[in-house]
Scaffold this motif. Structure first.
Motif, PDB file in Angstrom:
ATOM      1  N   UNK A 145       0.817  -1.222   0.000  1.00  0.00           N
ATOM      2  CA  UNK A 145       0.000   0.000   0.000  1.00  0.00           C
ATOM      3  C   UNK A 145       0.848   1.268   0.000  1.00  0.00           C
ATOM      4  N   UNK A 146       0.482   2.209  -0.846  1.00  0.00           N
ATOM      5  CA  UNK A 146       1.182   3.478  -0.946  1.00  0.00           C
ATOM      6  C   UNK A 146       2.360   3.459  -1.904  1.00  0.00           C
ATOM      7  N   UNK A 147       2.715   2.281  -2.411  1.00  0.00           N
ATOM      8  CA  UNK A 147       3.872   2.148  -3.305  1.00  0.00           C
ATOM      9  C   UNK A 147       3.458   1.959  -4.768  1.00  0.00           C
ATOM     10  N   UNK A 148       2.155   1.965  -5.033  1.00  0.00           N
ATOM     11  CA  UNK A 148       1.651   1.591  -6.358  1.00  0.00           C
ATOM     12  C   UNK A 148       2.224   2.469  -7.478  1.00  0.00           C
ATOM     13  N   UNK A 149       2.138   3.771  -7.314  1.00  0.00           N
ATOM     14  CA  UNK A 149       2.590   4.683  -8.378  1.00  0.00           C
ATOM     15  C   UNK A 149       4.097   4.569  -8.598  1.00  0.00           C
ATOM     16  N   UNK A 153       5.916   3.288 -12.054  1.00  0.00           N
ATOM     17  CA  UNK A 153       6.807   4.245 -12.724  1.00  0.00           C
ATOM     18  C   UNK A 153       8.197   3.671 -12.921  1.00  0.00           C
ATOM     19  N   UNK A 154       8.711   2.971 -11.909  1.00  0.00           N
ATOM     20  CA  UNK A 154      10.057   2.399 -12.033  1.00  0.00           C
ATOM     21  C   UNK A 154      10.092   1.306 -13.088  1.00  0.00           C
ATOM     22  N   UNK A 155       9.077   0.464 -13.128  1.00  0.00           N
ATOM     23  CA  UNK A 155       9.023  -0.571 -14.153  1.00  0.00           C
ATOM     24  C   UNK A 155       8.979   0.051 -15.551  1.00  0.00           C
ATOM     25  N   UNK A 156       8.191   1.103 -15.676  1.00  0.00           N
ATOM     26  CA  UNK A 156       8.046   1.782 -16.969  1.00  0.00           C
ATOM     27  C   UNK A 156       9.338   2.475 -17.379  1.00  0.00           C
ATOM     28  N   UNK A 157       9.937   3.183 -16.445  1.00  0.00           N
ATOM     29  CA  UNK A 157      11.176   3.912 -16.723  1.00  0.00           C
ATOM     30  C   UNK A 157      12.298   2.979 -17.173  1.00  0.00           C
TER      31      UNK A 157
END
Length: 387
Positions: A145-149, A153-157
């Motif tokens: 929880x709270x780490x979703x964004x 983003x890290x996976x995408x980057x």
């Protein structure tokens, strides 16, 4: 000897030296440690051939070992490849066909990959479950929880291929190096997507989400279900965890530290010996993630099927009913008892729930198989009982 023939010979060597009862991954590590000549590409190819073999060995048992390894590659691969082109061009020409067409070409049946179909639970599609052995399930992460964004983003980057199953669950390719990108258990937890769904019933019960509740995870292992429930309840939980294995409780403590869980009590308990329990509390929720055959996960470890005997199902069932029967008396009057396995066998699941219902005058509030064969995940069973 050509490279492809060398791969075949090496795979045959690994398979013939494999001892039933041990994880194939450990056997492969020892084999490659003793044979330093193989590069990373070679190791990957040989390991893949071995896993393909164990996924398909039962319906191909009439073939020689060499022929079976080649046919296994044909069944499990989807693209043309050098291995098939050199060793069986006819297979390579048809490798892109559907599973049904390839199975028909080899004159075998879809259900032959899993000969224990008669033991499967009600509602499980026997053919689909059998065919699931032809593919390696996905690797799943649960986002805390709270780490979703931040996680997405890290996976995408980093241009990592992933599929967002839910806002808190992502599927990735096997071999993803989680700890290179995330703080394990703090940012993400390695957990199959169906394992993440076992408390869905609880999430629909508002009364349990609005107060601190007393929870006992009686077969906690390394604590994955406890961390999941802790997150669902936003930390509002009085958590007791136990396992018969002291060493695995040490792993649990390390994971809880990484996950930021500080308020809990961990203790060793053998639920097969009820007289030795020293518990004075009763609990609002008891999690019984029972030891089981693990048959719902065998697509990940297909070698398990090659040495499993049906007698073991009865052995597990006897253990499961004893463990659950020891834990249930500690359930509060309005409490919920979660019986969970990663087995697909009726004797370990519905049959156990029926016995618990009759023996303890319980109500079955919810019961289902979380089928993994449609989503390249594990197949799980969960039942919720109450007084």
């Amino acid at each position: 000897m050509s490279r492809q023939h060398s791969y075949l010979a090496s795979a045959v060597n690994v398979i013939t030296s494999f001892k039933k009862g041990e994880p194939l991954v450990h056997h492969l590590k020892r084999f490659f440690a003793s044979n330093k000549k193989y590069g990373s590409k070679d190791r990957k190819q040989i390991a893949t051939l071995c896993y393909h073999y164990f996924r398909t060995s039962l319906p191909l048992k009439k073939l020689s070992l060499e022929e079976a390894v080649v046919a296994a590659n044909f069944l499990c691969e989807r693209k043309t490849n050098n291995f098939l082109e050199e060793l069986n061009p006819a297979f390579n020409a048809r490798v892109t066909k559907s599973k049904a067409e390839k199975i028909s070409f080899l004159q075998i049946r879809a259900t032959d990959f899993f000969p224990l179909n008669i033991e499967l639970g009600e509602g499980i599609d026997k053919e689909k479950f059998s065919l699931s052995f032809l593919e390696q399930p996905h690797f799943f992460l649960r986002i805390r929880p709270g780490k979703e964004i931040a996680v997405i983003e890290k996976l995408t980057e980093n241009k990592i291929l992933f599929e967002e199953i839910t806002t808190s669950c992502v599927a990735l390719q096997q071999g993803f190096k989680t700890e290179q990108f995330f703080a394990l258990n703090k940012d993400v937890v390695v957990q199959d997507c169906n394992s993440q769904r076992v408390f869905n019933y609880l999430q629909r019960q508002d009364v349990y989400l609005k107060k601190d509740i007393k929870v006992w995870d009686c077969c906690a292992a390394s604590g994955g279900k406890s961390i999941l429930l802790y997150d669902i309840l936003h930390g509002h939980v009085d958590l007791q965890v136990s396992d018969v294995r002291t060493n695995i409780l040490n792993n649990l403590r390390n994971r809880f530290k990484e996950a930021g869980i500080k308020k809990y009590n961990a203790f060793t308990a053998d639920l097969l010996q009820a007289d030795g329990l020293k518990i004075s509390n009763k609990f609002d929720v008891i999690i019984c993630d029972a030891p089981c055959s693990g048959s719902g996960t065998w697509a990940r470890t297909p070698e398990q099927l090659s040495f499993f005997s049906t007698e073991k199902i009865d052995e597990y069932a006897a253990m499961q009913i004893k463990i659950a029967s020891t834990a249930i008396p500690y359930l509060n009057k309005q409490g919920l008892f979660f019986y969970i396995t990663c087995s697909a066998f009726k004797k370990e699941n519905e049959a156990i729930v029926h016995q618990l219902k009759e023996n303890f005058s319980l109500q079955v509030l919810h019961m289902e198989y979380l089928e993994g064969y449609e989503t390249l995940a594990d197949t799980m069973f969960v039942a919720v009982l109450g007084k």
